[in-house]
Design an enzyme around this catalytic site. Sequence first.
Site, PDB file in Angstrom:
ATOM      1  CG  HIS A 175     -42.890 -42.877 -23.125  1.00  0.00           C
ATOM      2  ND1 HIS A 175     -41.938 -42.625 -24.097  1.00  0.00           N
ATOM      3  CD2 HIS A 175     -42.211 -43.313 -22.037  1.00  0.00           C
ATOM      4  CE1 HIS A 175     -40.743 -42.920 -23.617  1.00  0.00           C
ATOM      5  NE2 HIS A 175     -40.873 -43.329 -22.367  1.00  0.00           N
ATOM      6  CG  ASN A 194     -36.989 -35.720 -20.897  1.00  0.00           C
ATOM      7  OD1 ASN A 194     -36.565 -35.597 -19.756  1.00  0.00           O
ATOM      8  ND2 ASN A 194     -36.446 -35.083 -21.911  1.00  0.00           N
ATOM      9  N   GLY A 232     -32.289 -42.732 -23.812  1.00  0.00           N
ATOM     10  CA  GLY A 232     -31.945 -43.191 -22.473  1.00  0.00           C
ATOM     11  C   GLY A 232     -30.679 -42.535 -21.950  1.00  0.00           C
ATOM     12  CB  ALA A 291     -35.318 -45.322 -27.235  1.00  0.00           C
ATOM     13  CG  HIS A 292     -40.055 -47.479 -25.143  1.00  0.00           C
ATOM     14  ND1 HIS A 292     -39.734 -48.476 -24.242  1.00  0.00           N
ATOM     15  CD2 HIS A 292     -39.900 -46.308 -24.480  1.00  0.00           C
ATOM     16  CE1 HIS A 292     -39.398 -47.922 -23.087  1.00  0.00           C
ATOM     17  NE2 HIS A 292     -39.483 -46.607 -23.208  1.00  0.00           N
ATOM     18  CG  HIS A 315     -32.720 -37.135 -20.568  1.00  0.00           C
ATOM     19  ND1 HIS A 315     -31.498 -37.737 -20.406  1.00  0.00           N
ATOM     20  CD2 HIS A 315     -33.431 -37.932 -21.415  1.00  0.00           C
ATOM     21  CE1 HIS A 315     -31.466 -38.864 -21.121  1.00  0.00           C
ATOM     22  NE2 HIS A 315     -32.628 -38.994 -21.749  1.00  0.00           N
ATOM     23  NE  ARG A 329     -52.855 -18.308 -24.526  1.00  0.00           N
ATOM     24  CZ  ARG A 329     -51.892 -17.533 -25.037  1.00  0.00           C
ATOM     25  NH1 ARG A 329     -51.364 -16.563 -24.301  1.00  0.00           N
ATOM     26  NH2 ARG A 329     -51.460 -17.701 -26.275  1.00  0.00           N
ATOM     27  CG  ASP A 361     -34.791 -42.367 -19.328  1.00  0.00           C
ATOM     28  OD1 ASP A 361     -35.749 -43.123 -19.129  1.00  0.00           O
ATOM     29  OD2 ASP A 361     -34.488 -41.950 -20.452  1.00  0.00           O
ATOM     30  CG  HIS A 405     -39.134 -39.867 -18.677  1.00  0.00           C
ATOM     31  ND1 HIS A 405     -40.158 -39.592 -19.538  1.00  0.00           N
ATOM     32  CD2 HIS A 405     -38.620 -41.072 -19.050  1.00  0.00           C
ATOM     33  CE1 HIS A 405     -40.282 -40.588 -20.390  1.00  0.00           C
ATOM     34  NE2 HIS A 405     -39.368 -41.506 -20.111  1.00  0.00           N
TER      35      HIS A 405
END
Length: 233
Positions: free
Chosen positions: A67, A91, A181, A10-11, A123, A99, A144, A88
């Site tokens: 991220h 996520n 979030g 969401a950034h 999440h 593997r 989060d 997180h």
Amino acid sequence: PFLAPGKRGAHRADWVRDPDEAALDTLLGHEPLRRILRLVTLAPERPGALAAIRRLVAFGITVSLGHTEADAAQIRAAATAGARMVTHVFNAQSPLHHRAPGAPGVALTDPRLFPCLIVDGVHVAPEVLQIAFAACPRAVAVTDSILIAGLEAGAEQIFGGAPVRLGPDGVGLREDGTIAGAGITLDEGIRRLIAAGVTPEVALAAATVRPAEALGLTDRGQLAPGARADLVW
């Protein structure tokens, strides 16, 4: 801003950039910010990331990996550079494959890292939370949560330049239904973690002593002589 564009969640896309020397100069050269900055999440595969980790750590700032599309080797290299946490797990990061362990596989097995998991049960599915905390009892519980936390279901705010609504299960939702979030507080997260099958002692540690250890806060997170009396009944 030091996130992988493909995993920014969401950034805002227009704020994402490399953690190069100029960016670090701006960040660390601002004295009021440097006094309060304690934790930075970054994607270790970005150009300049390993040097940035070493520099941030030298300033006493904890680095968390997240991220990110990094593979297992890149996550381990970042831990060697001084990163201590993983933002997180599962996520907005490379997936766990049998593997190709990716970010989750290293986060849950490398003793240098404290993996953080969102404990709202949405999440990360309850069954996977149970697996993760069984594999890594030092894991940290996080929410989060964003600016909708504590509001009534259906409340709407602007986050990351777009509307986000608090769903009935405590998750932030975009207009198209994608997750952005969360809206729970940590006490509710611990209740959900225990309901998922994680033992109370592990769940409570995940919200107290484990995050304190991850951030190097030796005077809190536990009931002990000389520790800060930060208590919640």
